[in-house]
Design an enzyme around this catalytic site. Structure first.
Site, PDB file in Angstrom:
ATOM      1  CE  LYS A 257      -4.378   0.758   2.433  1.00 41.96           C
ATOM      2  NZ  LYS A 257      -5.023   0.595   3.740  1.00 41.96           N
TER       3      LYS A 257
HETATM    4  O1  G3P Z   1      -9.084   1.383   4.519  1.00 41.27           O
HETATM    5  C1  G3P Z   1      -8.935   2.689   4.987  1.00 41.27           C
HETATM    6  C2  G3P Z   1      -9.668   2.810   6.250  1.00 41.27           C
HETATM    7  O2  G3P Z   1      -9.028   2.063   7.228  1.00 41.27           O
HETATM    8  C3  G3P Z   1      -9.883   4.176   6.749  1.00 41.27           C
HETATM    9  O3  G3P Z   1     -11.055   4.117   7.472  1.00 41.27           O
HETATM   10  O4  G3P Z   1     -12.700   4.806   9.098  1.00 41.27           O
HETATM   11  O5  G3P Z   1     -10.275   5.406   9.413  1.00 41.27           O
HETATM   12  O6  G3P Z   1     -11.631   6.531   7.667  1.00 41.27           O
HETATM   13  P1  G3P Z   1     -11.429   5.269   8.464  1.00 41.27           P
END
Ligand code: G3P
Length: 217
Positions: free
Chosen positions: A83
């Site tokens: 990534k």
């Molecule tokens: O895959 C990306 C994700 O982990 C981000 O999620 O909820 O932290 O915006 P969030």
């Protein structure tokens, strides 16, 4: 649509893997921190549980160091997907890695033009963050629609991996648009099964079954 689990929690990954519903896993530095585990060790363990891509994120900001980190990470297992952030150095790293046969997930995508760049750099996956997009007053699903249109216009093979998924409606909308993959926390994936009429139906059937006085076994 493929489902990836967005977590580095081994117990959750094992439990979901047993349902046969998950096709891969995504992690990021925040999720590794939350797991309290060593990055390399936990990534290796996850790669042994799921056959599909397991995203492991570099933390360097320059191409040369990103390549060194990616080189260490891709040796963990064949299903590691590197990534990289959506920066020029990240895109350069993406091109070098995919040319070398390594899967790459380009992350932190917040515009359709960024997604276009990732596809041109040969990304395996592009990760638009719909939840964070919504949080900031933008329309996360409009972004997914725009990327789908652009990728289809030019037959790009990069898969749209809807990330930062927060609830069941995000999953439904992403599926209707035709996103290739969505990654969500285990709680959101499990929650997709819930429906009040399913629960009510089970309750009614069991009550009537008990009245028959029969037993299947
Ligand atoms: O895959 C990306 C994700 O982990 C981000 O999620 O909820 O932290 O915006 P969030």
């Amino acid at each position: 649509m493929k489902f990836f689990a967005d977590t580095a929690d081994i117990a959750d990954i094992r439990d979901l893997a047993e349902t046969g519903l998950i096709d891969g896993v995504t992690t990021n530095p925040s999720l590794i921190h939350k797991s309290g585990r060593d990055f390399i060790e936990v990534t290796k363990e996850i790669c042994g549980i799921v056959d599909g891509p397991v995203s492991a994120e570099v933390v360097a900001l320059d191409h040369e160091t990103m390549m060194k980190e990616a080189d260490k990470l891709r040796k963990i297992a064949d299903n590691v997907c590197i990534k990289v952030p959506l920066t020029l150095d990240g895109l350069k790293t993406c091109r070098a890695l995919t040319d070398d046969g390594t899967m790459v997930n380009v992350t932190l995508c917040f515009s359709a033009n960024q997604a276009l760049l990732a596809a041109k750099a040969g990304a395996t996956f592009i990760s638009p963050f719909v939840g964070r997009h919504d949080d900031n007053g933008f329309d996360g699903m409009q972004l997914i629609e725009d990327i789908r249109l652009i990728y289809d216009n030019y037959a790009f093979e990069t898969e749209i991996l809807v990330a930062s998924v927060r609830h069941a409606t995000h999953v439904l909308q992403a599926a209707k648009i035709g996103a290739d993959v969505m990654t969500a926390p285990p709680k959101v994936i499990r929650g997709l099964v819930n429906h009040v009429l399913t629960d009510k139906g089970i309750e009614g059937f069991l009550k009537d079954w008990q009245s028959t006085g029969q037993s299947i076994l």
